[in-house]
Each structure stands twice: as C-alpha cells, then as structure tokens.
Design a protein around this motif. Structure first.
Motif, PDB file in Angstrom:
ATOM      1  N   LYS A  70      -4.386   8.872   5.356  1.00  0.00           N
ATOM      2  CA  LYS A  70      -4.246  10.036   4.821  1.00  0.00           C
ATOM      3  C   LYS A  70      -2.610  10.545   4.843  1.00  0.00           C
ATOM      4  O   LYS A  70      -1.998  10.361   5.889  1.00  0.00           O
ATOM      5  N   ILE A  71      -2.295  10.356   3.646  1.00  0.00           N
ATOM      6  CA  ILE A  71      -0.622  10.563   3.520  1.00  0.00           C
ATOM      7  C   ILE A  71      -0.214  12.071   2.988  1.00  0.00           C
ATOM      8  O   ILE A  71      -0.784  12.229   1.742  1.00  0.00           O
ATOM      9  N   HIS A  90       6.429  12.260  -0.760  1.00  0.00           N
ATOM     10  CA  HIS A  90       6.893  12.997   0.587  1.00  0.00           C
ATOM     11  C   HIS A  90       8.153  12.567   1.009  1.00  0.00           C
ATOM     12  O   HIS A  90       8.635  11.248   0.400  1.00  0.00           O
ATOM     13  N   ARG A  91       8.872  13.232   1.639  1.00  0.00           N
ATOM     14  CA  ARG A  91      10.457  12.783   1.971  1.00  0.00           C
ATOM     15  C   ARG A  91      10.211  11.495   2.756  1.00  0.00           C
ATOM     16  O   ARG A  91      11.187  10.763   2.887  1.00  0.00           O
ATOM     17  N   SER A 111      -5.003  18.237  -3.398  1.00  0.00           N
ATOM     18  CA  SER A 111      -3.694  18.799  -3.896  1.00  0.00           C
ATOM     19  C   SER A 111      -2.563  18.443  -2.698  1.00  0.00           C
ATOM     20  O   SER A 111      -1.458  18.459  -3.099  1.00  0.00           O
ATOM     21  N   ASP A 112      -3.023  18.116  -1.418  1.00  0.00           N
ATOM     22  CA  ASP A 112      -2.190  18.012  -0.501  1.00  0.00           C
ATOM     23  C   ASP A 112      -1.939  16.756   0.267  1.00  0.00           C
ATOM     24  O   ASP A 112      -1.147  16.338   1.127  1.00  0.00           O
ATOM     25  N   THR A 113      -2.922  15.910  -0.127  1.00  0.00           N
ATOM     26  CA  THR A 113      -2.959  14.505   0.512  1.00  0.00           C
ATOM     27  C   THR A 113      -3.464  13.375  -0.617  1.00  0.00           C
ATOM     28  O   THR A 113      -4.179  13.765  -1.533  1.00  0.00           O
ATOM     29  N   LEU A 159       0.839  -1.234   0.055  1.00  0.00           N
ATOM     30  CA  LEU A 159       0.071  -0.078  -0.076  1.00  0.00           C
ATOM     31  C   LEU A 159       0.817   1.221  -0.005  1.00  0.00           C
ATOM     32  O   LEU A 159       0.654   1.989  -0.868  1.00  0.00           O
ATOM     33  N   TYR A 160       1.748   1.511   1.021  1.00  0.00           N
ATOM     34  CA  TYR A 160       2.528   2.545   1.169  1.00  0.00           C
ATOM     35  C   TYR A 160       3.943   2.145   1.923  1.00  0.00           C
ATOM     36  O   TYR A 160       3.778   1.152   2.751  1.00  0.00           O
TER      37      TYR A 160
END
Length: 232
Positions: free
Chosen positions: A213-214, A189-190, A204-206, A145-146
C-alpha cells in the motif's frame, strides 16, 4: 511549406528558403483551404503561414489541423502577434522582414525540432539503465512497480520473472523521474512514483501495487484523479 495569398510575399519566402541550406520547399499554397487539403495526405516539418487570407485565415487553419507541424506566422499587421503565440507558434515575422530575421526564426524552429525529437525518443524507449553498486543493470519500464525515496538513495521495485526485486541506487527522485515515461509513471507522493499499469487497487488515500500500500499525498490527489476515473 509556404501558405500565403500574396505573390510577392511567397517569392521572398521562396528566395530565403533557397538561401538556407537545411530547408527544402515542398509546397506553395495560395490559401489556407488549399494547404489544409494538402496536409490531409502529406506531412511537412515547417509552415510559413500568412494570417489574413480569403476563405480561411491562418489562425483558423492552425485550429483545425489534427497534426500540427512547426509554424512560423507571417503578417503585415502587428496585432496578430498575441494570437500567434497563444497558438503556440515558433515565431512571428512582421512583413517586410529581412533574411537575418527570417534565419533567426528558422533557427528557433530547428532547435525546437531537436528538443521535440529528444522527447519522442525518450517516450519510445522502453527501458532504463541503473547503476547498482559498480554494475549497470538494464530494466524494462513495464517491469517497474514503484519507486521509493530513501534519503540520498532511491529504491526501485520491479517484478522480474514473477519475483519482486529491489534495486537501490544513489540518486534523487527528480533524477529517476526524468528517466521515466510520464504517461506510464506518476508521482503520487513526495516519496513515491508508481507505474499506473501495475495498480491492483486504489482508494482516495492509497494505491496498492504488488500487495504494497502506497500513500497518496494531499498535493498529488488532483493530478492522479484522472487516472482513477479511467479505471472505473
């Protein structure tokens, strides 16, 4: 494959190819038009391609090829060298060239071919192995997934038999990223890498994956926008 309208040049290339153990000449063409017709139905690994030929130049042939093999340009004029490397060729042989110079170009092609094959094998592999504690775990890429960075460790979240599981490994994000298929996985993201196939919603942010929520980092927004555009 040799593509050259000069008989002497073709003869020299043919002799050099015969002297080189891992090369086999499959076709000689006297024009780019003839070569293009042949390549519509056949595949070759490497082309020795002249630049100036009647009807179509070697550079024009490169431009229209749908599937490009490795190409070594040959020419009696030095001014085409810049155009050659702009077209991503392996090397540029300035006529007349010696067998050692020919061999150097061939060796570059051989090394590049091995690297390309490694990339291809990696892209076709649909799983990775993770060392979790003292055990090695095989994980399908489609199940991931992530990935989240945690200091000296990395957490990999995957959906296994409908349940989200977390695997913690001692690694860096760069190390994990190098093992993942770049087309399927994206650094947003870092501290996060996501599997774009498992995005359930985004803004736009997640991005949301498995109800989590990433955040999307500012420096990564331009890279992920094309993926968002495809989802619309």
């Amino acid at each position: 494959m040799i593509v050259d309208d000069e008989p002497l040049s073709r003869k020299i290339l043919q002799r050099f190819i015969e002297q080189t153990e891992h090369l086999q000449l499959v076709k000689e063409c006297t024009s780019a038009l003839e070569a293009n017709k042949f390549l519509l139905d056949q595949e070759v690994d490497l082309i020795f391609l002249d630049v100036e030929m009647p009807g179509m130049t070697g550079l024009e042939l490169i431009d229209i090829l749908q599937k490009k093999p490795q190409i070594i340009l040959v020419s009696g004029k030095k001014e085409y060298a810049v155009d050659a490397f702009d077209n991503d060729v392996v090397d540029y042989l300035y006529k007349p060239f010696s067998y050692p110079r020919f061999l150097k170009a061939v060796q570059k092609a051989y090394i590049m071919n091995k690297e390309d094959n490694k990339v291809k094998e990696k892209s076709e592999q649909d799983y990775i192995f993770l060392k979790v504690d003292s055990n090695w775990v095989k994980l399908k890429l489609e199940d991931i997934l992530y990935v989240q960075a945690l200091a000296d460790y990395v957490s990999i979240y995957a959906r296994i038999s409908g349940e989200v599981k977390r695997y913690v490994i001692h690694s860096t994000m760069k190390g994990v990223e190098s093992k993942l298929n770049g087309e399927q996985f994206l650094r947003v993201h870092r501290s996060f890498i996501i599997n774009v196939k498992n995005i359930s919603s985004f803004s736009s942010d997640t991005v949301t994956i498995a109800d989590h929520k990433i955040p999307v980092g500012i420096t990564y927004k331009s890279k992920i926008q094309p993926y968002f555009d495809k989802m619309h």
